[in-house]
Every structure is written in C-alpha cells, then in structure tokens.
Design an enzyme around this catalytic site. Structure first.
Site, mmCIF file in Angstrom:
data_model
loop_
_atom_site.group_PDB
_atom_site.id
_atom_site.type_symbol
_atom_site.label_atom_id
_atom_site.label_comp_id
_atom_site.label_asym_id
_atom_site.label_seq_id
_atom_site.Cartn_x
_atom_site.Cartn_y
_atom_site.Cartn_z
ATOM 1 N N ASP A 1 0.865 -1.174 0.000
ATOM 2 C CA ASP A 1 0.000 0.000 0.000
ATOM 3 C C ASP A 1 0.912 1.238 0.000
ATOM 4 O OD1 ASP A 1 -3.254 0.154 1.462
ATOM 5 O OD2 ASP A 1 -2.221 1.744 0.352
ATOM 6 N N ASP B 1 -2.791 4.818 -2.429
ATOM 7 C CA ASP B 1 -3.800 5.451 -1.592
ATOM 8 C C ASP B 1 -4.181 6.848 -2.118
ATOM 9 O OD1 ASP B 1 -5.168 5.237 1.069
ATOM 10 O OD2 ASP B 1 -4.071 7.082 1.423
ATOM 11 N N GLU C 1 -6.195 4.075 -6.007
ATOM 12 C CA GLU C 1 -7.454 4.350 -5.315
ATOM 13 C C GLU C 1 -7.842 5.778 -5.633
ATOM 14 O OE1 GLU C 1 -7.623 5.556 -1.388
ATOM 15 O OE2 GLU C 1 -9.500 4.541 -0.896
ATOM 16 N N HIS D 1 -11.239 -2.284 3.654
ATOM 17 C CA HIS D 1 -11.140 -1.906 5.066
ATOM 18 C C HIS D 1 -11.847 -0.595 5.365
ATOM 19 C CE1 HIS D 1 -8.164 0.297 2.908
ATOM 20 N NE2 HIS D 1 -7.984 1.078 3.952
ATOM 21 N N ASP D 2 -12.348 0.070 4.317
ATOM 22 C CA ASP D 2 -13.081 1.336 4.515
ATOM 23 C C ASP D 2 -14.587 1.171 4.348
ATOM 24 O OD1 ASP D 2 -10.580 3.139 2.601
ATOM 25 O OD2 ASP D 2 -10.706 2.783 4.767
HETATM 26 O O1 TEU Z 1 -9.238 6.053 1.818
HETATM 27 C C1 TEU Z 1 -9.657 7.161 1.032
HETATM 28 C C2 TEU Z 1 -11.018 7.561 1.445
HETATM 29 O O2 TEU Z 1 -11.540 8.581 1.138
HETATM 30 C C3 TEU Z 1 -11.644 6.578 2.369
HETATM 31 O O3 TEU Z 1 -11.280 7.079 3.621
HETATM 32 C C4 TEU Z 1 -13.090 6.424 2.147
HETATM 33 O O4 TEU Z 1 -13.483 6.981 0.950
HETATM 34 C C5 TEU Z 1 -13.796 7.098 3.304
HETATM 35 O O5 TEU Z 1 -13.384 6.366 4.441
HETATM 36 C C6 TEU Z 1 -15.284 7.010 3.120
HETATM 37 O O6 TEU Z 1 -15.885 7.711 4.180
HETATM 38 C C7 TEU Z 1 -7.830 5.865 1.906
HETATM 39 C C8 TEU Z 1 -7.611 4.658 2.814
HETATM 40 O O7 TEU Z 1 -8.205 3.506 2.209
HETATM 41 C C9 TEU Z 1 -8.248 4.966 4.147
HETATM 42 O O8 TEU Z 1 -8.190 3.827 5.019
HETATM 43 C C10 TEU Z 1 -7.492 6.128 4.765
HETATM 44 O O9 TEU Z 1 -8.154 6.489 5.961
HETATM 45 C C11 TEU Z 1 -7.484 7.337 3.810
HETATM 46 O O10 TEU Z 1 -7.211 7.021 2.458
HETATM 47 C C12 TEU Z 1 -6.390 8.302 4.236
HETATM 48 O O11 TEU Z 1 -5.134 7.680 4.001
#
Ligand code: TEU
Length: 557
Positions: free
Chosen positions: A99, A200, A257, A330-331
């Site tokens: 990542d 990310d 992403e 994970h989000d």
């Molecule tokens: O996520 C990007 C992001 O915007 C996500 O946080 C998601 O769209 C959001 O949680 C929805 O409410 C990436 C990573 O996957 C995330 O875990 C990190 O918190 C974020 O970036 C910051 O690095």
C-alpha cells in the site's frame, strides 16, 4: 496493448494486517501471523495479496499515516519477516503488492518535523503552508474526517493542509523533490521483491494550485470540495512520471485508489497506451447508499441504481482501460450486511453477491473475511469503535445536537470498523485470531462463521469463492468476453451475459428474499447451456423462477 497482462486474469486478496492473525499474542495482527495462514489463501486460489500499511506509524489512522517508508512497524515485525512473507507467497505462486500512501505522511515523518520547525527549513515546501485569512484557515476546504482541512501550527503561525486528519499533512507534489522521493520509495520496494502497489487516494496528489474556496461552505466529506482539491490539472503528468520512474519495464500491478473518479477519467488513467496505472478503485457504487447527510446517513439502495452504475463502468472500459471489481475493503461495511442479508439468507446472499461480481470483466478483489461471509459487527456502543473517521463523526454529530440513537444507527451500519474486526479462524475464544486481548472486539458470530467450519462445509461461502476463482482461470470468456446487461429495469434481478468467440456465459442473480420469475427467452443463454453455478431441475430452462437469493451461471459454447 497488454491484452495478456497477468493481472487481467488474477484475483487479489486484501489483508488488513492488524486484524488478520496475531502471531505473538499482543492482540494485534502481524506478519508472522500472516505467514502462518498462507495455505488458507492458497486453498482459496487467490493470486495476489494486497497488504494494507505495515510501516512505522503513530497509528492515528491505522497506519495510513506513515513516519518511515522503508521499514516495518515493530508491532508487525521486521523487514526480515517481510522478506519471509514475500518468499512464502512467491513459493506458492502468489504475488505481493504494498500500500503506497504518498498523498500525505504522518506528522511524525522527519520531513514534516523539519518542515514545521521553520519557514526556512529545507523541507518547508514538502507540504502546503499558507498564512491564515482573517484569523481563519486559508480556504473553506474540509477534511474527509470532519472539520477543516487546515490546522494552524504555533511554531510559524501558518496553516498546513491535511485532507484527512491533522496528523496526516498533505505532501506538496508540485515540488519535484517530493515526487523524486516518492519514485525512490516505490523503486526501493520493487527492488526488494514487491510485485506492485495499491496507491492510496492517488488522485488527490494534484490539487488546483490556487486552492480556491469550494462552491459551498464545507465541514467535511471529500465530495464537498472535490472540484478543487482532487483530480487536479497535473494528475496525468504526475502518474506518467511515476510510471516512467518506477513501474516501466517491470511486470507490476498498480491500482490507484481514486475517490471521485469518473469513467472517462478512469479510461485515460488505465489505458495502457498512457502508461499510468493498471486499474483504479472507483467509488460510485459504494456511494449510492449515502444519504443527504453523507455516508453515516445511509439510505436504502435501489438495485437498479447499482446495476446502472456498475454497467456504466463495464461498458465504459470495455474497449480501453481495465476495471477493478470490489464490494468490500477496510473502509467499507461488510457487503453481506450492506447489499445482501446477514440474517436468514446470509450464505445465499453472500454467494450471490460474489457470483454477480466475479463473473464481470475486470480484476476482482476479495477482502479478508468476505470469503467466509463475515458480517457487520453491529456494535451498539461507541466505546467498541476504534476508527478515527467514526469517532470524529460521533463527536461532531453529537456536538451538532443530532440524536445519539440515530447517530449510532448510522455508525453501526456504515463504520469502517465493521470491516476491521478480527478475521474469524475458528469457534474458539477470539476466533483463533489472538491468544491475547484483541485491539478491537471479535464479532460474536464467529462461533458459526469461521474458516475452520467453512473449509469443512462443501456448501460454504468459502468453497463458492474457490469455485468462482477457479472458473476465472478456466474460461477465457470471463476475463476477455464482452459484457451485455439483461433486464436493467428489473427491481430485484441482476442479469448479464458475457460473450467471446461464440461462447456465451449467462449470469442471473436474485437479489431479494422473494421467489422471482423473469421474462427472458431461453435462447439468450445460447444453445445447450450447461450450469456452472447453481443447479435446478431443467438446464433447458436457464431462466426458471429464482429462489430467494439464488444465482445461476450457464455456459454455452
Ligand atoms: O481512503 C480514502 C477515502 O476517502 C476513504 O477514507 C473512504 O473513501 C472514506 O473512508 C469514506 O468515508 C484511503 C484509505 O483507504 C483509508 O483507510 C485512509 O483512511 C485514507 O485514504 C487516508 O489515508
């Protein structure tokens, strides 16, 4: 173009290392725990592991705030452990992607420590510093995690930009020295044997340089300032430069992403002729159930809107570019709870969600536990939650006077912690995840939802995923075939065909708890269709009424 790229027929498995397997009993997952479980992944049949961050971090956003890009957080182990993991995967014919979190660093990264120390620091312009405006932040941008996107730093009295928490300062990619450092980090991991990256929020790295105010007062949620703070004018340039510096000439998988990316932009980012990334994570289908108050104000999802969204991506990238395919990560909350039915029809709906996605064109991603049909945690008390996004939302919503029961209902349904409860290996205490006290509670349903039980049950969700993954290897029509939607206006059936050189694959899935009849000419399934998934009395009747959450796949050659 790279029609035979290996990642076009690959299936990727995402490991969230804090919650996968704890090898040393500290209640926290680690690399040695993952190494213990490689045969689970090999049995499942996945080809690539995407490892969420394992770098040194103060853990403000669960490792997405990195303080050293070339080491391993001691809680996860050492670089030697990482080498053992890479060897263990490669020995089983699997690949490992890391990542790459380079839109921002931790505020404890030496670059930021230097940058904030003085306006003359050699690292000052590694980040975005601006004087305030009438004692307030420089513009009205909000953080994805609530509050303003700027924090005033006492030392120099200026504000620094953070699109996420104030402990995740945004790197200034306008500065070529920043970009060169990122290229070097990427090469360092590839030289060590990594097979690519998940990148990310990589479309956040180019912002509109003038950083103008967004169109409406914002207080959080990246969708509110997306016009200026993401998808900026130099994004293609920065991605091509990174590709040229680190990826060109290597056989790597890179997935960007990109919250807020559209189909047209994604086609440009993933067209191999442009030399940017292999594929992107888009967010349209996982934003559909966000209500007027944002993600924590969920609304019921109309299947027709989900079909329209995913069909637009299937058709939009049919000729040029490449899709990633995912329900979970994970989000996101657990798909069987969000899109399926985690009660009476949990197994059937988990299988049908998987069938619907895995027979599409693109690279599927399986998130840890999805292959077991793991469900949302349904935590009722805020003390059970760990995620900074969730905790910030809870605090801000209560401060704004919202009803706590309603806030907790939205959190229980949408919190990222739903995906972060420990992987459920068996029915023992803590689901075999740890011999210690887990950093986040194990879902009580692990007594019946766990890998050990799934492996022993031929009708389990796990074996269904194994079969879908095997089918992708067996039938080129799944990887390369055209995609044609069927019944787009049907409120509860998701159906489509894939076709390649005379072979027709038909997918028909009942996304409801009702028995459903569909009006389709059996000829749509091609001559003499044979059932690949699902069975029913008469193969000549591929469109016989569908039982609750039943899905079928037929092949006609
Ligand atoms: O996520 C990007 C992001 O915007 C996500 O946080 C998601 O769209 C959001 O949680 C929805 O409410 C990436 C990573 O996957 C995330 O875990 C990190 O918190 C974020 O970036 C910051 O690095």
């Amino acid at each position: 173009p790279n029609d035979d790229a290996w990642w076009k027929s690959a299936v990727v498995y995402q490991i969230y290392p804090s919650s996968f397997k704890d090898g040393d009993g500290d209640g926290f997952g680690d690399l040695s725990g993952i190494i213990e479980k490689l045969d689970h992944l090999h049995t499942l049949g996945v080809d690539v592991v995407w490892l969420s961050p394992v770098y040194p971090s103060p853990w403000d956003d669960n490792g997405y705030d990195i303080s050293d890009y070339r080491d391993i957080h001691p809680r996860f182990g050492t670089l030697d452990d990482w080498d053992r993991l890479r060897e263990g995967l490669h020995a089983r014919g699997m690949r490992l992607i890391m990542d790459l979190v380079v839109n921002h660093t931790s505020d404890e990264h030496p670059w930021f420590v230097g940058s904030r120390s003085s306006k003359d620091s050699p690292h000052r312009d590694f980040y975005f510093w601006r004087p305030g405006r009438d004692g307030a932040p420089p513009n009205n941008w909000g953080s994805v995690f609530s509050g303003p996107a700027w924090t005033r730093d006492e030392t120099t009295g200026e504000y620094f930009l953070h699109l996420f928490t104030r402990r995740q300062p945004d790197l200034n990619w306008e500065n070529p020295r920043v970009r060169r450092e990122v290229h070097d980090i990427a090469r360092w991991w590839l030289d060590r044997g990594a097979d690519g990256f998940r990148m990310d929020v990589i479309n956040f790295v180019s912002k509109t340089p003038e950083m103008p105010d967004g169109p409406s007062p914002v207080d959080g949620g990246y969708g509110l300032f997306a016009e200026y703070s993401i998808n900026g004018p130099r994004l293609h340039e920065f991605l091509r430069e990174l590709h040229e510096a680190a990826f060109a000439g290597r056989d790597v998988l890179t997935v960007g992403e990109m919250p807020g990316v559209g189909v047209e932009q994604a086609r440009e980012h993933t067209d191999p002729a442009n030399g940017e990334v292999s594929m992107v994570f888009q967010f349209e289908h996982v934003d559909l159930d966000h209500g007027p108050g944002g993600k924590f104000d969920p609304v019921p999802l109309d299947l027709r809107r989900l079909k329209a969204s995913l069909d637009r991506w299937q058709l939009g990238l049919a000729e040029r570019g490449w899709n990633s395919l995912y329900w979970n990560n994970h989000d996101q909350p657990r798909a069987v709870s969000r899109f399926g039915d985690d009660g009476e029809h949990r197994v059937a709906s988990a299988k049908t969600l998987a069938t619907t996605l895995h027979m599409m064109k693109g690279t599927p991603y399986v998130y840890q536990g999805e292959e077991l049909g793991m469900a949302n945690a349904h935590f009722a008390d805020i003390s059970a939650y760990r995620d900074v996004e969730t905790l910030n939302h809870h605090r801000e919503a209560l401060a704004a006077g919202h009803d706590e029961a309603r806030v907790m209902a939205g959190i229980a349904r949408m919190s990222r912690d739903n995906a972060r409860t420990p992987m459920q290996w068996d029915a023992s205490p803590h689901a075999g995840f740890t011999t210690g006290t887990p950093w986040i509670a194990v879902n009580p349903d692990h007594t019946e939802i766990n890998a050990e039980a799934a492996l022993a049950d031929p009708d389990s969700v796990f074996h269904h995923y194994r079969r879908l993954i095997a089918l992708r290897k067996e039938h080129p029509v799944i990887v390369h075939g055209t995609y044609t939607p069927l019944l787009p206006d049907h409120p509860s059936v998701y159906a489509y065909t894939r076709a390649l050189d005379g072979t027709v694959l038909t997918v028909i899935a009942n996304w409801s708890a009702d028995t459903v009849e569909v009006d389709l000419d059996p000829a749509v399934a091609g001559p003499a269709p044979e059932p690949l998934i699902g069975t029913h009395p008469d193969p000549e009747e591929p469109f016989a009424p569908l039982r609750p959450w039943e899905s079928r796949v037929h092949l006609s050659r």
